[in-house]
Design a protein around this motif. Structure first.
Motif, PDB file in Angstrom:
ATOM      1  N   MET A  30       0.654  -1.382   0.373  1.00  0.00           N
ATOM      2  CA  MET A  30       0.268  -0.076   0.220  1.00  0.00           C
ATOM      3  C   MET A  30       0.877   1.400   0.148  1.00  0.00           C
ATOM      4  N   ARG A  31       2.068   1.130   0.590  1.00  0.00           N
ATOM      5  CA  ARG A  31       3.217   2.812   0.812  1.00  0.00           C
ATOM      6  C   ARG A  31       3.572   2.759  -0.570  1.00  0.00           C
ATOM      7  N   LEU A  32       3.738   1.384  -1.483  1.00  0.00           N
ATOM      8  CA  LEU A  32       4.226   1.920  -2.459  1.00  0.00           C
ATOM      9  C   LEU A  32       3.910   2.131  -4.146  1.00  0.00           C
ATOM     10  N   ASP A  33       4.400   3.797  -4.657  1.00  0.00           N
ATOM     11  CA  ASP A  33       3.876   4.461  -5.976  1.00  0.00           C
ATOM     12  C   ASP A  33       5.128   4.756  -6.667  1.00  0.00           C
ATOM     13  N   LYS A  34       4.787   5.552  -7.588  1.00  0.00           N
ATOM     14  CA  LYS A  34       5.832   6.364  -8.231  1.00  0.00           C
ATOM     15  C   LYS A  34       5.551   7.118  -8.807  1.00  0.00           C
ATOM     16  N   LEU A  35       6.328   8.179  -8.186  1.00  0.00           N
ATOM     17  CA  LEU A  35       6.554   9.828  -8.730  1.00  0.00           C
ATOM     18  C   LEU A  35       5.442  10.248  -9.539  1.00  0.00           C
ATOM     19  N   ASN A  36       4.485  10.624  -9.125  1.00  0.00           N
ATOM     20  CA  ASN A  36       3.425  11.461 -10.737  1.00  0.00           C
ATOM     21  C   ASN A  36       3.329   9.583 -11.595  1.00  0.00           C
ATOM     22  N   GLY A  37       3.332   8.736 -10.766  1.00  0.00           N
ATOM     23  CA  GLY A  37       2.570   7.212 -11.635  1.00  0.00           C
ATOM     24  C   GLY A  37       3.824   7.073 -12.063  1.00  0.00           C
ATOM     25  N   VAL A  38       5.350   7.997 -12.803  1.00  0.00           N
ATOM     26  CA  VAL A  38       5.792   6.755 -14.014  1.00  0.00           C
ATOM     27  C   VAL A  38       7.337   7.517 -13.757  1.00  0.00           C
ATOM     28  N   GLY A  39       7.790   8.105 -12.321  1.00  0.00           N
ATOM     29  CA  GLY A  39       8.494   8.850 -11.445  1.00  0.00           C
ATOM     30  C   GLY A  39       9.144   7.687 -11.148  1.00  0.00           C
ATOM     31  N   ASP A  40      10.502   7.932 -10.127  1.00  0.00           N
ATOM     32  CA  ASP A  40      11.188   6.754  -9.322  1.00  0.00           C
ATOM     33  C   ASP A  40      10.483   6.537  -8.461  1.00  0.00           C
ATOM     34  N   VAL A  41      10.751   5.855  -7.567  1.00  0.00           N
ATOM     35  CA  VAL A  41       9.258   4.711  -6.936  1.00  0.00           C
ATOM     36  C   VAL A  41       9.751   5.394  -5.823  1.00  0.00           C
ATOM     37  N   VAL A  42       8.313   5.569  -5.076  1.00  0.00           N
ATOM     38  CA  VAL A  42       8.263   6.648  -3.564  1.00  0.00           C
ATOM     39  C   VAL A  42       7.300   6.126  -2.596  1.00  0.00           C
ATOM     40  N   TRP A  43       7.040   5.852  -1.310  1.00  0.00           N
ATOM     41  CA  TRP A  43       7.069   5.352  -0.099  1.00  0.00           C
ATOM     42  C   TRP A  43       6.089   6.218   0.635  1.00  0.00           C
ATOM     43  N   ALA A  44       4.681   5.840   0.397  1.00  0.00           N
ATOM     44  CA  ALA A  44       3.868   7.138   0.859  1.00  0.00           C
ATOM     45  C   ALA A  44       4.322   7.025   2.563  1.00  0.00           C
ATOM     46  N   ASP A  45       3.315   8.062   3.222  1.00  0.00           N
ATOM     47  CA  ASP A  45       3.432   8.672   4.783  1.00  0.00           C
ATOM     48  C   ASP A  45       3.520   7.926   5.483  1.00  0.00           C
ATOM     49  N   GLU A  46       4.019   7.612   6.936  1.00  0.00           N
ATOM     50  CA  GLU A  46       3.076   6.936   8.090  1.00  0.00           C
ATOM     51  C   GLU A  46       1.852   6.581   8.369  1.00  0.00           C
ATOM     52  N   LYS A  47       0.555   7.852   7.276  1.00  0.00           N
ATOM     53  CA  LYS A  47      -0.120   7.238   7.814  1.00  0.00           C
ATOM     54  C   LYS A  47      -1.140   6.766   7.448  1.00  0.00           C
ATOM     55  N   CYS A  48      -0.221   6.273   5.864  1.00  0.00           N
ATOM     56  CA  CYS A  48      -0.919   5.284   5.068  1.00  0.00           C
ATOM     57  C   CYS A  48      -1.235   3.669   5.771  1.00  0.00           C
ATOM     58  N   VAL A  49       0.059   3.306   7.149  1.00  0.00           N
ATOM     59  CA  VAL A  49      -0.396   2.248   7.574  1.00  0.00           C
ATOM     60  C   VAL A  49      -1.707   2.138   8.443  1.00  0.00           C
ATOM     61  N   ASP A  50      -1.978   3.477   9.233  1.00  0.00           N
ATOM     62  CA  ASP A  50      -2.558   3.664   9.857  1.00  0.00           C
ATOM     63  C   ASP A  50      -4.352   2.976   8.903  1.00  0.00           C
ATOM     64  N   ALA A  51      -4.267   4.041   7.892  1.00  0.00           N
ATOM     65  CA  ALA A  51      -5.665   4.030   6.969  1.00  0.00           C
ATOM     66  C   ALA A  51      -5.528   2.483   7.177  1.00  0.00           C
ATOM     67  N   THR A  52      -4.118   1.336   6.742  1.00  0.00           N
ATOM     68  CA  THR A  52      -4.152   0.111   6.110  1.00  0.00           C
ATOM     69  C   THR A  52      -4.764  -0.178   7.322  1.00  0.00           C
ATOM     70  N   LEU A  53      -4.115  -0.635   8.218  1.00  0.00           N
ATOM     71  CA  LEU A  53      -4.977  -1.478   9.044  1.00  0.00           C
ATOM     72  C   LEU A  53      -6.794  -0.875   9.338  1.00  0.00           C
ATOM     73  N   ALA A  54      -6.800   0.709   9.336  1.00  0.00           N
ATOM     74  CA  ALA A  54      -8.096   0.536   9.698  1.00  0.00           C
ATOM     75  C   ALA A  54      -8.889  -0.211   8.502  1.00  0.00           C
TER      76      ALA A  54
END
Length: 370
Positions: A273-297
């Motif tokens: 859930m935390r993995l994406d690419k910058l603007n969908g096409v750039g370098d691999v990026v990591w979502a912030d910590e709130k993503c963990v909270d949202a994933t558990l919820a």
């Protein structure tokens, strides 16, 4: 009998672009075979018009709950939407007597893509029958022509891709892409709700008995889309299901504990859930910590809807107590087989760099979860 007019467009961030003679000779983006748009549109036309448009008309009537004949089908707008590694999707807008309906059309031109599309048709149909949930597109028609495969399916109107981007001050922030209207940054609260719903959807489709899950998927591919209404109501859908296989225990004769399998599903979900690419096409990026909270919820909300959960895993309270019994070191150790699966991917360096902080955040979120 009169046949419908067919119009061809190319979707772009600035709006629809009519197809002219020059564009027809361009090759499809991301297509190793360099198939011209001319062949692409011709193949789509033949697919839609086969059997005098009757299969398409059947799908139209099913969606609209009508009984139109061909004379009521006035116009078809074929709009190429985007291009990916496997598919070249288009939207098919059918204008009838006073009503219109839109479909998605996945088109595969390579052998790998054709095989994937045939598999996806079966998986979508299976999941629709098993779960009867509204989060994935309903498949209507599958066919082949011009060495291409075509899958006509439900279109999620008003839903758009979202990706992590950088704001003017250099901070990562989720951005919504809305073709024809531009894109804009979403609030932290909106981003949280999107991740929460995505996690809930994947949990709802997780099979507690044989450990099957929807995978692969990736935010960078735009697999999840979102509609945000004027009243800030958010609704997330999943546009594709490329696989539905057991996540653990496949190919072995060992009996797997459903609680352990569900735990591994959660660990994998928290990473993916935390993995994406910058603007969908750039370098691999990591979502912030709130993503963990949202994933558990989202995960726990999804479990609430699964009537079989009590039979396989006991109560949610018991399961949460088990998760809380793991120390930070225990969690890190349990994660190892999950992380190993990413070793030969472009995601791995980002996961490896953020792994320690991810385990710490997951541990704290579990401890503080209500």
């Amino acid at each position: 009998m009169k046949k419908p007019a067919i119009r061809y467009l190319v979707a772009s961030p600035a709006g629809d672009v009519p197809v002219d003679a020059v564009r027809l000779e361009y090759p499809l983006e991301a297509d190793p075979l360099k198939t011209p748009y001319r062949i692409y549109f011709r193949a789509i036309t033949d697919f839609l018009s086969r059997e005098n448009f009757q299969p398409l008309l059947g799908a139209v009537n099913e969606r609209l709950q009508t009984d139109f004949d061909l004379s009521s089908l006035n116009e078809i707008i074929v709009r190429t939407e985007k291009h990916g590694a496997l598919y070249h999707p288009a939207s098919i807008e059918c204008l009838t007597a006073g009503k219109k309906v839109k479909f998605g059309l996945n088109v595969a031109v390579t052998e790998t893509g054709r095989n994937a599309l045939k598999k996806e048709f079966i998986v979508l149909r299976t999941l629709q029958e098993q779960y009867r949930l509204p989060y994935i597109p309903k498949p209507f028609l599958l066919d082949e022509a011009y060495a291409m495969a075509f899958l006509l399916e439900e279109w999620f109107e008003g839903y758009h891709e979202f990706h992590i981007a950088k704001s003017e001050d250099g901070k990562q922030q989720m951005k919504l892409w809305e073709y024809g209207k531009g894109d804009w940054f979403l609030s932290s609260e909106q981003g949280f709700e999107i991740y929460r719903q995505a996690a809930e959807i994947l949990t709802l489709y997780y099979d507690l008995s044989d450990f099957r899950l929807i995978y692969p998927w990736h935010h960078a591919a735009g697999d999840f889309v979102v509609k945000i209404e004027d009243n800030d109501q958010i609704d997330v859908k999943l546009t594709t299901v490329r696989g539905y296989e057991p996540f653990i225990g496949s190919g072995t004769n060992e009996a797997i504990n459903p609680v352990l399998a569900l735990f591994y599903f959660l660990l994998h979900l928290s990473i993916q859930m935390r993995l994406d690419k910058l603007n969908g096409v750039g370098d691999v990026v990591w979502a912030d910590e709130k993503c963990v909270d949202a994933t558990l919820a989202g995960f726990f909300l999804g479990l609430e809807s699964k009537k079989a959960f009590l039979n396989y895993c006991g109560s949610q309270g018991e399961f949460l107590t088990l998760l809380r019994s793991f120390s930070v070191d225990d969690l890190a150790t349990t994660f190892k087989p999950i992380i190993k699966q990413y070793e030969n991917t472009k995601d791995f360096p980002v996961i490896e760099r953020n792994f320690g902080n991810h385990v710490d955040r997951l541990y704290l979120t579990l401890r503080n979860y209500p």
